[in-house]
Design a protein around this motif. Structure first.
Motif, PDB file in Angstrom:
ATOM      1  N   ASP A  99     -18.494 -36.662 -28.686  1.00 52.91           N
ATOM      2  CA  ASP A  99     -19.470 -36.578 -29.779  1.00 52.91           C
ATOM      3  C   ASP A  99     -20.661 -35.388 -29.417  1.00 52.91           C
ATOM      4  N   GLU A 100     -21.040 -35.520 -28.137  1.00 50.20           N
ATOM      5  CA  GLU A 100     -21.932 -34.598 -27.675  1.00 50.20           C
ATOM      6  C   GLU A 100     -21.275 -33.043 -27.634  1.00 50.20           C
ATOM      7  N   ASN A 101     -20.276 -33.039 -27.375  1.00 50.78           N
ATOM      8  CA  ASN A 101     -19.571 -31.720 -27.109  1.00 50.78           C
ATOM      9  C   ASN A 101     -19.416 -30.952 -28.478  1.00 50.78           C
ATOM     10  N   LEU A 102     -19.052 -31.900 -29.541  1.00 51.40           N
ATOM     11  CA  LEU A 102     -18.846 -31.348 -30.835  1.00 51.40           C
ATOM     12  C   LEU A 102     -20.178 -31.118 -31.426  1.00 51.40           C
ATOM     13  N   GLN A 103     -21.328 -31.788 -30.972  1.00 52.23           N
ATOM     14  CA  GLN A 103     -22.699 -31.645 -31.455  1.00 52.23           C
ATOM     15  C   GLN A 103     -23.120 -30.155 -30.834  1.00 52.23           C
ATOM     16  N   MET A 104     -22.848 -29.965 -29.677  1.00 53.86           N
ATOM     17  CA  MET A 104     -23.095 -28.568 -28.942  1.00 53.86           C
ATOM     18  C   MET A 104     -22.534 -27.510 -29.595  1.00 53.86           C
ATOM     19  N   ALA A 105     -21.433 -27.953 -30.113  1.00 51.59           N
ATOM     20  CA  ALA A 105     -20.438 -26.653 -30.502  1.00 51.59           C
ATOM     21  C   ALA A 105     -21.146 -26.500 -31.737  1.00 51.59           C
ATOM     22  N   ALA A 106     -21.765 -27.237 -32.710  1.00 51.29           N
ATOM     23  CA  ALA A 106     -22.274 -27.037 -34.088  1.00 51.29           C
ATOM     24  C   ALA A 106     -23.614 -26.450 -33.861  1.00 51.29           C
ATOM     25  N   TYR A 107     -24.162 -26.926 -32.860  1.00 50.98           N
ATOM     26  CA  TYR A 107     -25.672 -26.409 -32.309  1.00 50.98           C
ATOM     27  C   TYR A 107     -25.595 -24.678 -32.173  1.00 50.98           C
ATOM     28  N   THR A 108     -24.704 -24.308 -31.288  1.00 54.42           N
ATOM     29  CA  THR A 108     -24.527 -22.973 -31.031  1.00 54.42           C
ATOM     30  C   THR A 108     -23.871 -22.228 -32.111  1.00 54.42           C
ATOM     31  N   LEU A 109     -23.429 -22.737 -33.156  1.00 53.68           N
ATOM     32  CA  LEU A 109     -23.062 -22.213 -34.170  1.00 53.68           C
ATOM     33  C   LEU A 109     -23.936 -22.208 -35.278  1.00 53.68           C
ATOM     34  N   ARG A 110     -25.207 -22.602 -35.045  1.00 52.92           N
ATOM     35  CA  ARG A 110     -26.385 -22.731 -36.290  1.00 52.92           C
ATOM     36  C   ARG A 110     -26.731 -21.617 -36.987  1.00 52.92           C
ATOM     37  N   ASP A 111     -26.368 -20.458 -36.447  1.00 54.46           N
ATOM     38  CA  ASP A 111     -26.743 -19.118 -37.182  1.00 54.46           C
ATOM     39  C   ASP A 111     -25.641 -18.447 -37.858  1.00 54.46           C
ATOM     40  N   ALA A 112     -24.489 -19.337 -37.730  1.00 56.75           N
ATOM     41  CA  ALA A 112     -23.287 -18.502 -38.161  1.00 56.75           C
ATOM     42  C   ALA A 112     -23.054 -18.907 -39.635  1.00 56.75           C
ATOM     43  N   LYS A 113     -24.113 -19.523 -40.230  1.00 54.96           N
ATOM     44  CA  LYS A 113     -23.894 -19.605 -42.021  1.00 54.96           C
ATOM     45  C   LYS A 113     -22.732 -20.595 -42.219  1.00 54.96           C
ATOM     46  N   VAL A 114     -22.484 -21.181 -41.422  1.00 52.23           N
ATOM     47  CA  VAL A 114     -21.267 -22.092 -41.699  1.00 52.23           C
ATOM     48  C   VAL A 114     -21.611 -23.561 -41.790  1.00 52.23           C
ATOM     49  N   LYS A 115     -20.754 -24.228 -42.552  1.00 50.37           N
ATOM     50  CA  LYS A 115     -20.883 -25.905 -42.369  1.00 50.37           C
ATOM     51  C   LYS A 115     -20.107 -26.228 -41.228  1.00 50.37           C
ATOM     52  N   ALA A 116     -20.779 -27.206 -40.451  1.00 49.89           N
ATOM     53  CA  ALA A 116     -20.359 -27.814 -39.359  1.00 49.89           C
ATOM     54  C   ALA A 116     -20.600 -29.225 -39.315  1.00 49.89           C
ATOM     55  N   ASP A 117     -19.832 -30.039 -39.282  1.00 48.98           N
ATOM     56  CA  ASP A 117     -19.962 -31.397 -39.322  1.00 48.98           C
ATOM     57  C   ASP A 117     -18.770 -32.083 -38.341  1.00 48.98           C
ATOM     58  N   ARG A 118     -19.324 -33.417 -37.584  1.00 44.45           N
ATOM     59  CA  ARG A 118     -18.328 -33.994 -36.735  1.00 44.45           C
ATOM     60  C   ARG A 118     -17.384 -34.774 -37.569  1.00 44.45           C
ATOM     61  N   ASP A 119     -17.954 -35.229 -38.736  1.00 47.55           N
ATOM     62  CA  ASP A 119     -17.016 -36.017 -39.530  1.00 47.55           C
ATOM     63  C   ASP A 119     -15.849 -35.517 -39.879  1.00 47.55           C
ATOM     64  N   TYR A 120     -16.066 -34.076 -40.450  1.00 51.53           N
ATOM     65  CA  TYR A 120     -14.988 -33.365 -40.698  1.00 51.53           C
ATOM     66  C   TYR A 120     -14.042 -33.227 -39.670  1.00 51.53           C
ATOM     67  N   VAL A 121     -14.261 -32.861 -38.586  1.00 49.96           N
ATOM     68  CA  VAL A 121     -13.432 -32.706 -37.258  1.00 49.96           C
ATOM     69  C   VAL A 121     -12.627 -34.241 -36.851  1.00 49.96           C
ATOM     70  N   TYR A 122     -13.407 -35.314 -37.106  1.00 50.16           N
ATOM     71  CA  TYR A 122     -12.835 -36.453 -36.888  1.00 50.16           C
ATOM     72  C   TYR A 122     -11.992 -36.781 -37.747  1.00 50.16           C
ATOM     73  N   ASP A 123     -11.926 -36.578 -39.345  1.00 50.41           N
ATOM     74  CA  ASP A 123     -11.135 -36.743 -39.936  1.00 50.41           C
ATOM     75  C   ASP A 123      -9.659 -36.273 -39.567  1.00 50.41           C
ATOM     76  N   LEU A 124      -9.819 -34.714 -39.308  1.00 56.01           N
ATOM     77  CA  LEU A 124      -8.719 -33.917 -38.729  1.00 56.01           C
ATOM     78  C   LEU A 124      -8.077 -34.625 -37.429  1.00 56.01           C
ATOM     79  N   PHE A 125      -9.124 -34.957 -36.303  1.00 53.90           N
ATOM     80  CA  PHE A 125      -8.414 -35.429 -35.195  1.00 53.90           C
ATOM     81  C   PHE A 125      -8.831 -36.962 -34.832  1.00 53.90           C
TER      82      PHE A 125
END
Ligand code: ADP
Ligand code: MG
Length: 247
Positions: A99-125
């Motif tokens: 969970d924290e890893n995904l949060q970190m990944a989302a955090y480092t991407l914050r300027d990339a103007k993209v929608k990042a969320d863990r639920d999306y990833v959890y649905d996929l994996f």
């Protein structure tokens, strides 16, 4: 529906400092295609992925993506354009949970103007969802590789560049990782996969591209090249029937 987007690489020359590694790569990747990039050690496969992701020095050529040349752009900008990279080896945070890893990944991407969320990833994996509280470093190699892929797809890229995801994994784990890549592909993701496990790569990919000395020397359907021919190429540096060795 959004039109399928092609990634067009033209006469791409790139390397490290003064060292030229890619010597004029031409490659068209149609949107939605699953391409396996293969070739002997040192051929420049990783360098090509890194170059597409803005991590090497570009000496010339173009990378056309959505109507513009992204060659020379910074990784963050390329990520913002919808191209994501899973480098070789482990790059998660081992003492943080999934969970924290995904949060970190989302955090480092914050300027990339993209929608990042863990639920999306959890649905996929779903495997990762079950492991969301587990420390990444305590998971199996296969689960960690899934996490690496998940961290890269968090921002919903159109193109996924994946470098040698099977290294160090058991056959069962390799199966799981490749099944996930196939699922992403079925959902419309364009995948450019570097893989030494040619047998597995040929099973999953729609197309095989072979790189040698920083150039594409073969490009076709996996069924049109045999395992033996590939082995011979990797051993001798020559394609079957080719007259002179290239050094
Ligand atoms: N960071 C780097 N600095 C200098 N040379 C590098 C670097 N990374 C790779 N190389 C060189 O670039 C060549 C191609 O490497 P690489 O792209 O990793 O090949 P492959 O992934 O096909 O095995 C090799 O000769 C390698 O030594
Ligand atoms: Mg490599």
């Amino acid at each position: 529906m959004e039109a399928k987007t092609n990634l067009l690489v033209r006469d791409l020359r790139a390397g490290y400092g003064n060292l030229d590694i890619l010597n004029g790569v031409d490659l068209d990747v149609p949107g939605g295609q699953f391409v396996a990039l293969m070739g002997p050690n040192g051929a420049g496969k990783s360098t090509l992925l890194k170059t597409l992701y803005g991590m090497t020095s570009i000496k010339g050529g173009n990378i056309d993506w959505r109507g513009k040349n992204i060659a020379g752009q910074k990784s963050r900008a390329i990520l913002g354009e919808g191209i994501s990279f899973v480098p070789q080896g482990r790059c998660n945070f081992p003492v943080m949970s999934v969970d924290e890893n995904l949060q970190m990944a989302a955090y480092t991407l914050r300027d990339a103007k993209v929608k990042a969320d863990r639920d999306y990833v959890y649905d996929l994996f779903p495997i990762l969802k079950k492991r969301r509280a587990t420390l990444a470093g305590n998971m199996s190699g296969g689960e960690q590789q899934l996490l690496e892929v998940a961290m890269a797809v968090l921002q919903r890229p159109k193109v996924l560049l994946v470098d040698e995801p099977s290294v160090g994994l058991s056959p069962a784990a390799i199966g799981i990782v490749f099944d996930e890549l196939l699922r992403l592909h079925a959902d419309g993701m364009t995948i450019l996969l570097v893989e030494q496990n040619t047998k597995k790569a040929m099973e999953v990919a729609q197309r095989a591209v072979i790189l040698r000395l920083g150039q594409v020397i073969w490009d076709g359907l996996p069924k049109d090249i045999t395992h033996d021919e590939l082995g011979e190429l990797f051993l001798t540096g020559k394609m079957r029937g080719e007259a002179d060795a290239v050094h």
